[in-house]
Design an enzyme around this catalytic site. Structure first.
Site, PDB file in Angstrom:
ATOM      1  N   PHE A 129      -5.283   1.881   0.790  1.00  0.00           N
ATOM      2  CA  PHE A 129      -4.340   2.414   1.776  1.00  0.00           C
ATOM      3  C   PHE A 129      -5.134   2.785   3.016  1.00  0.00           C
ATOM      4  O   PHE A 129      -6.102   3.535   2.938  1.00  0.00           O
ATOM      5  CB  PHE A 129      -3.602   3.647   1.250  1.00  0.00           C
ATOM      6  CG  PHE A 129      -2.625   4.200   2.256  1.00  0.00           C
ATOM      7  CD1 PHE A 129      -1.395   3.580   2.449  1.00  0.00           C
ATOM      8  CD2 PHE A 129      -2.947   5.307   3.031  1.00  0.00           C
ATOM      9  CE1 PHE A 129      -0.498   4.068   3.399  1.00  0.00           C
ATOM     10  CE2 PHE A 129      -2.046   5.795   3.987  1.00  0.00           C
ATOM     11  CZ  PHE A 129      -0.826   5.180   4.162  1.00  0.00           C
ATOM     12  N   ASP A 214     -13.390   3.820   4.759  1.00  0.00           N
ATOM     13  CA  ASP A 214     -12.242   4.641   5.140  1.00  0.00           C
ATOM     14  C   ASP A 214     -12.354   5.941   4.343  1.00  0.00           C
ATOM     15  O   ASP A 214     -12.014   5.983   3.165  1.00  0.00           O
ATOM     16  CB  ASP A 214     -10.937   3.899   4.828  1.00  0.00           C
ATOM     17  CG  ASP A 214      -9.710   4.722   5.208  1.00  0.00           C
ATOM     18  OD1 ASP A 214      -9.864   5.927   5.475  1.00  0.00           O
ATOM     19  OD2 ASP A 214      -8.602   4.153   5.216  1.00  0.00           O
ATOM     20  N   LYS A 244      -7.541  13.380   8.403  1.00  0.00           N
ATOM     21  CA  LYS A 244      -7.064  14.404   7.464  1.00  0.00           C
ATOM     22  C   LYS A 244      -7.889  15.697   7.523  1.00  0.00           C
ATOM     23  O   LYS A 244      -7.697  16.514   8.397  1.00  0.00           O
ATOM     24  CB  LYS A 244      -6.975  13.832   6.050  1.00  0.00           C
ATOM     25  CG  LYS A 244      -5.843  12.797   5.902  1.00  0.00           C
ATOM     26  CD  LYS A 244      -5.439  12.529   4.459  1.00  0.00           C
ATOM     27  CE  LYS A 244      -4.131  11.753   4.377  1.00  0.00           C
ATOM     28  NZ  LYS A 244      -4.248  10.308   4.282  1.00  0.00           N
TER      29      LYS A 244
END
Ligand code: PLP
Length: 396
Positions: A129, A214, A244
């Protein structure tokens, strides 16, 4: 969902109005133990005094000038990131998906600028993702996220997670880079073994490819190192996307690169109106300083061991329901038996005032603030024990 909003989410019927450390307070007065922290975002918990003070102070001075002008907080934070990591250069973004876009563009541009414009393909993994923009959904390759949005974008080659032969076969003369999450988050909280990350690094070196990590979800101290790949020592990336947790709840992200990978991203190649704005940088600097202390990161290691051990006991007690405890540090997944649904477990946990999430592969996800202590762990385990006890199988 109330009418004026797009129905892209289906939240429970709760309105949180205040956060304090590891707890969220609901409008009606109820309190919830937050073991998802805005999906691995609020590493310092809610309303951390230093972050609040930094944001307040900056908000009274200057909010925004855009990147037309120098933002001193960017230079300060970029220097810290580079001082302590593989990176030499940083581009600040507002979100994870933008950090990924910058990473993908940087990788292709590196090959282009080095006289290999044919090398534009990016190898990705099943279960990945990378965000929700066009580039990111195509990199992620999840058919559910691609369907209905026109033809798939050219240039991504997806390989089965863990299939080493398929990976080697996927490398061609047109490959520019490999992108991977050191710990897959949304895909089911699956950690890539350190030896595999080192293997990826070697493969990239052999073929002149760039390695992109990532770390939007697994970075920012969540695994007990500032960046998750540091557990694999020599497996350093060329480019890394983060977001995040780096903003602790203020929207921000960054794309970090080596000099070689990033030097061709010059005026005109990329940009952002808001990226790295003074408010984000004020918070980002405080968050980094707090996370980047040996004692803090050691606490994450210790408390995650405590949590994992107690989850192991819970697994034994509910053996027919929990198949596996997985993940790394405080990014933890409970893989449920196929007869039970992860989302239903999260709903049952909510009945016992514990907030948790769901991920792919029928995994229930825990990503608490990194500041949790043993009392919080006990409280969470107690609620999870009751939730698992109340969880009914799906009828076929
Ligand atoms: C959440 C996430 C993203 C996207 O971040 P946004 O801030 O939602 O755009 C990208 N990659 C990973 C690994 C993520 O977990």
């Amino acid at each position: 969902m109330p009418k004026p909003l797009m129905e892209t989410y289906s939240p429970p019927d709760l309105d949180f109005v205040r956060g304090e450390g590891v707890y969220l307070h609901e409008k009606g007065g109820d309190t919830y133990l937050d073991f998802i922290s805005g999906i691995a975002v609020n590493g310092l918990g809610h309303a951390h005094p230093k972050a609040v003070a930094a944001l307040k102070e900056q908000s009274e001075k200057l909010w925004h000038t855009s990147n037309m002008f120098r933002v001193p907080g960017q230079i300060e934070l970029a220097e810290k990131y580079c001082r302590d990591s593989f990176a030499d250069r940083v581009f600040f973004t507002n979100s994870g998906t933008e950090a990924v876009e910058c990473a993908l563009k940087t990788a292709r541009h590196y090959q282009f600028a080095n006289g290999r414009p044919d090398r534009y393909r990016i190898i990705t993994f099943t279960g990945a993702f990378h965000g929700r923009t066009y580039g990111a959904i195509n990199a992620g390759g999840n058919p559910k996220y691609l369907e209905g949005f026109g033809p798939a974008m050219e240039g991504f080659d997806q390989v089965e997670f863990g299939d080493h032969d398929a990976l080697k076969a996927a490398v061609t003369e047109e490959t520019a880079a490999i992108i991977v999450e050191p710990v897959q988050g949304e895909g089911g909280v699956r950690a890539i073994p350190d030896v595999c990350l080192r293997g990826l690094r070697e493969l990239c070196d052999q073929h002149g490819l760039l390695l992109i990590y990532d770390e939007v979800q697994c970075g920012a101290g969540r695994t007990g190192k500032m960046w998750a790949h540091e557990w694999a020592e020599t497996a350093r990336p060329d480019i890394m996307a983060v977001a995040k947790g780096v903003g602790g709840g203020f929207p921000m992200g960054a794309c970090l690169t080596t000099d070689a990978a990033g030097e061709h991203m010059v005026v005109g190649t990329h940009g952002s109106t808001f990226g790295g704005n003074p408010l984000a940088m004020a918070v980002g600097n405080v968050v980094y300083d707090e996370l980047n202390q040996p004692e803090f990161l050691q606490h994450v290691v210790d408390i995650s061991n405590t949590l994992r051990q107690q989850l192991g006991q819970l697994q034994d007690a509910h053996a027919g329901k929990v198949e596996e405890v997985r993940g790394r540090g405080l990014l933890v997944g409970l893989k449920l038996n196929a007869a039970y649904l992860n989302k239903k477990l999260a709903a049952k946990a909510r009945d016992h005032h514990l907030l948790m999430g769901a991920a792919g592969d029928n995994v229930a996800r825990l990503a608490p603030p990194l500041i949790i202590n043993e009392d919080h762990v006990r409280e969470a385990i107690d609620a999870l024990d009751k939730a698992l006890g109340a969880l009914e199988p799906e009828t076929a």
